[in-house]
Design a protein around this motif. Structure first.
Motif, PDB file in Angstrom:
ATOM      1  N   GLU A  53       5.066   2.200  -4.915  1.00 27.55           N
ATOM      2  CA  GLU A  53       5.481   0.600  -4.771  1.00 27.55           C
ATOM      3  C   GLU A  53       6.739   0.345  -5.776  1.00 27.55           C
ATOM      4  OE1 GLU A  53       3.784  -2.284  -2.653  1.00 27.55           O
ATOM      5  OE2 GLU A  53       3.399  -0.485  -1.432  1.00 27.55           O
ATOM      6  N   VAL A  54       6.216   0.767  -7.103  1.00 24.92           N
ATOM      7  CA  VAL A  54       7.176   0.107  -8.121  1.00 24.92           C
ATOM      8  C   VAL A  54       8.403   1.090  -7.959  1.00 24.92           C
ATOM      9  CG1 VAL A  54       7.326   0.353 -10.732  1.00 24.92           C
ATOM     10  CG2 VAL A  54       5.295  -0.314  -9.670  1.00 24.92           C
ATOM     11  N   LYS A  55       8.403   2.060  -7.570  1.00 25.21           N
ATOM     12  CA  LYS A  55       9.632   2.943  -7.419  1.00 25.21           C
ATOM     13  C   LYS A  55      10.575   2.383  -6.231  1.00 25.21           C
ATOM     14  CE  LYS A  55      11.571   7.452  -6.119  1.00 25.21           C
ATOM     15  NZ  LYS A  55      11.544   8.977  -5.717  1.00 25.21           N
ATOM     16  N   ALA A  56       9.722   2.041  -5.361  1.00 23.76           N
ATOM     17  CA  ALA A  56      10.714   1.212  -4.159  1.00 23.76           C
ATOM     18  C   ALA A  56      11.322  -0.133  -4.789  1.00 23.76           C
ATOM     19  CB  ALA A  56       9.736   0.746  -2.928  1.00 23.76           C
ATOM     20  N   VAL A  57      10.756  -0.842  -5.488  1.00 28.15           N
ATOM     21  CA  VAL A  57      11.368  -1.888  -5.993  1.00 28.15           C
ATOM     22  C   VAL A  57      12.583  -1.459  -7.031  1.00 28.15           C
ATOM     23  CG1 VAL A  57      11.030  -4.077  -7.445  1.00 28.15           C
ATOM     24  CG2 VAL A  57       9.348  -3.625  -5.735  1.00 28.15           C
ATOM     25  N   ILE A  89       5.186  -5.821  -3.122  1.00 31.53           N
ATOM     26  CA  ILE A  89       5.964  -6.061  -4.220  1.00 31.53           C
ATOM     27  C   ILE A  89       7.296  -6.300  -3.730  1.00 31.53           C
ATOM     28  CG2 ILE A  89       6.642  -5.208  -6.520  1.00 31.53           C
ATOM     29  CD1 ILE A  89       4.299  -3.417  -6.923  1.00 31.53           C
ATOM     30  N   ILE A  90       7.732  -5.557  -2.819  1.00 34.77           N
ATOM     31  CA  ILE A  90       8.913  -5.399  -2.128  1.00 34.77           C
ATOM     32  C   ILE A  90       9.215  -6.877  -1.706  1.00 34.77           C
ATOM     33  CG2 ILE A  90      10.454  -4.762  -0.280  1.00 34.77           C
ATOM     34  CD1 ILE A  90      10.896  -2.510  -1.905  1.00 34.77           C
ATOM     35  N   LYS A  91       8.207  -7.374  -0.801  1.00 30.74           N
ATOM     36  CA  LYS A  91       8.348  -8.928  -0.330  1.00 30.74           C
ATOM     37  C   LYS A  91       8.347  -9.808  -1.319  1.00 30.74           C
ATOM     38  CE  LYS A  91       5.838  -7.875   4.004  1.00 30.74           C
ATOM     39  NZ  LYS A  91       4.584  -7.896   4.667  1.00 30.74           N
ATOM     40  N   ASN A 104      -1.474 -10.118  -3.505  1.00 35.21           N
ATOM     41  CA  ASN A 104      -2.341  -9.106  -3.168  1.00 35.21           C
ATOM     42  C   ASN A 104      -1.579  -7.395  -3.364  1.00 35.21           C
ATOM     43  OD1 ASN A 104      -4.273  -7.022  -2.467  1.00 35.21           O
ATOM     44  ND2 ASN A 104      -5.311  -8.364  -0.811  1.00 35.21           N
ATOM     45  N   MET A 105      -2.235  -6.972  -4.344  1.00 37.23           N
ATOM     46  CA  MET A 105      -1.558  -5.536  -4.777  1.00 37.23           C
ATOM     47  C   MET A 105      -1.880  -4.612  -3.544  1.00 37.23           C
ATOM     48  SD  MET A 105       0.579  -4.052  -7.007  1.00 37.23           S
ATOM     49  CE  MET A 105       1.107  -2.484  -6.972  1.00 37.23           C
ATOM     50  N   LYS A 106      -2.984  -4.622  -3.121  1.00 38.87           N
ATOM     51  CA  LYS A 106      -3.646  -3.346  -2.178  1.00 38.87           C
ATOM     52  C   LYS A 106      -2.699  -3.481  -0.606  1.00 38.87           C
ATOM     53  CE  LYS A 106      -8.034  -3.364  -4.106  1.00 38.87           C
ATOM     54  NZ  LYS A 106      -9.449  -3.543  -3.992  1.00 38.87           N
ATOM     55  N   GLU A 107      -2.005  -4.706  -0.453  1.00 41.80           N
ATOM     56  CA  GLU A 107      -1.237  -4.804   0.740  1.00 41.80           C
ATOM     57  C   GLU A 107      -0.110  -3.646   0.518  1.00 41.80           C
ATOM     58  OE1 GLU A 107      -1.468  -5.963   3.813  1.00 41.80           O
ATOM     59  OE2 GLU A 107      -3.564  -6.508   3.545  1.00 41.80           O
ATOM     60  N   PRO A 108       0.109  -2.818   1.120  1.00 40.70           N
ATOM     61  CA  PRO A 108       1.376  -2.007   1.094  1.00 40.70           C
ATOM     62  C   PRO A 108       2.735  -2.960   1.267  1.00 40.70           C
ATOM     63  CG  PRO A 108      -0.201  -0.731   2.403  1.00 40.70           C
ATOM     64  CD  PRO A 108      -0.646  -2.094   2.338  1.00 40.70           C
ATOM     65  N   ALA A 118      -5.090   8.581  -7.330  1.00 37.15           N
ATOM     66  CA  ALA A 118      -4.353   8.207  -6.067  1.00 37.15           C
ATOM     67  C   ALA A 118      -3.985   6.947  -5.948  1.00 37.15           C
ATOM     68  CB  ALA A 118      -5.604   8.605  -4.861  1.00 37.15           C
ATOM     69  N   VAL A 119      -4.939   5.960  -6.569  1.00 36.49           N
ATOM     70  CA  VAL A 119      -4.549   4.551  -6.579  1.00 36.49           C
ATOM     71  C   VAL A 119      -3.158   4.550  -7.429  1.00 36.49           C
ATOM     72  CG1 VAL A 119      -4.963   2.249  -7.063  1.00 36.49           C
ATOM     73  CG2 VAL A 119      -6.686   3.632  -5.996  1.00 36.49           C
TER      74      VAL A 119
END
Ligand code: UDP
Length: 246
Positions: free
Chosen positions: A36-40, A222-224, A215-219, A28-29
């Motif tokens: 997240e990767v897809k969005a970037v 990566i985009i930010k 921090n990767m855990k913050e949704p 799930a993680v």
């Protein structure tokens, strides 16, 4: 939102795929990392990933017992291949084209790492996942991230961690610890700050390759990071003297 980077290398530790577990992979993680990767990637940014293996095996760890260091390190490298395949599966389920490239030949599972081919995949908008570290014992996947980032001409390394940047001390143990917004490689080395191992930091320093720690855990982080938002973490680069921790 216009990204400030064309090509990034995302370093994911094995622990990032572990979620709340104490060992192994939480699919799930992996799925949420893949989203997240897809969005970037959809912003047109070329994405390469180096994945660690610490959630399964580390050469220098208790589970290695009195094994020969090199043999134990090879097991660690194989652990990264498992994580790479999990991540590949999660990304492809979301319709993202990927390639796993391994520094140790496992032709049934992954392509061999060939630099020019890796660049071609990125140009064709495939997410490339680098597995098996550098292929050499006595190294870490942080060094692999620095090496591959230089080889493919990435603009930046995104080092995804459990904390939101580099602190004056371990923020989990010391409540007075303060976060740096920017810091130089030299200061990271001199202050022995635990960001990446010193070989990885040195390689980045010698090649003027910035590292963004967040921090990767913050949704959405990566985009930010890709939009140049420094407030989410710490930027390590050549000319930034330490700021933000005063
Ligand atoms: N490893 C290695 N050479 C490399 C990369 C990794 O020998 O170039 C081995 C080493 O034993 C390491 C393990 O693979 O402990 C897992 O990698 P790492 O500890 O960097 O994973 P992470 O902490 O990022 O999960």
């Amino acid at each position: 939102m216009k990204p400030v980077f064309d090509r990034i290398l995302l370093k994911l530790s094995g622990e990032a795929l572990m979620g709340g577990q104490s060992y192994g992979i939480d699919t799930a993680v992996a799925e949420s990392v893949a989203r997240e990767v897809k969005a970037v990637h959809e912003l047109g940014v070329e994405v390469a990933i180096v994945v660690g293996g610490g959630n399964i095996f580390r050469g220098v760890s208790k589970s290695a017992g009195n094994m020969d260091r090199a043999a134990a390190d090879y097991i660690g490298m194989l652990a990264t291949v498992m994580n790479a395949v999990v991540l590949q599966d999660a990304l492809e389920k979301l319709g993202v084209y990927t390639r796993v490239m391994s520094a140790i030949d496992i032709p049934q599972l992954a392509e061999p790492f060939i630099r020019r081919r890796a660049i071609r995949h990125l140009e064709k908008k495939r997410v490339v996942i680098f597995a098996a570290g550098t292929g050499n014992p006595y190294f870490t996947t942080d060094s692999a991230a620095a090496l591959r980032a230089c080889e493919i001409g990435a603009n930046v390394i995104f080092k995804a961690t459990k904390v939101d940047g580099i602190y004056t001390a371990d923020p989990m143990k010391d409540p007075t610890a303060k976060r740096f917004e920017r810091i130089s490689y030299q200061e990271v080395l001199e202050k022995h700050l635990k960001v990446m191992d010193s070989s990885a930091i040195s390689l980045c320093m010698d090649n003027d390759l910035p590292i963004m720690v967040f921090n990767m855990k913050e949704p959405g982080n990566i985009i930010k990071a890709v939009s140049g938002d420094l407030s989410i973490g710490t930027l390590v680069s050549l000319n930034s003297s330490a700021t933000g921790a005063n």
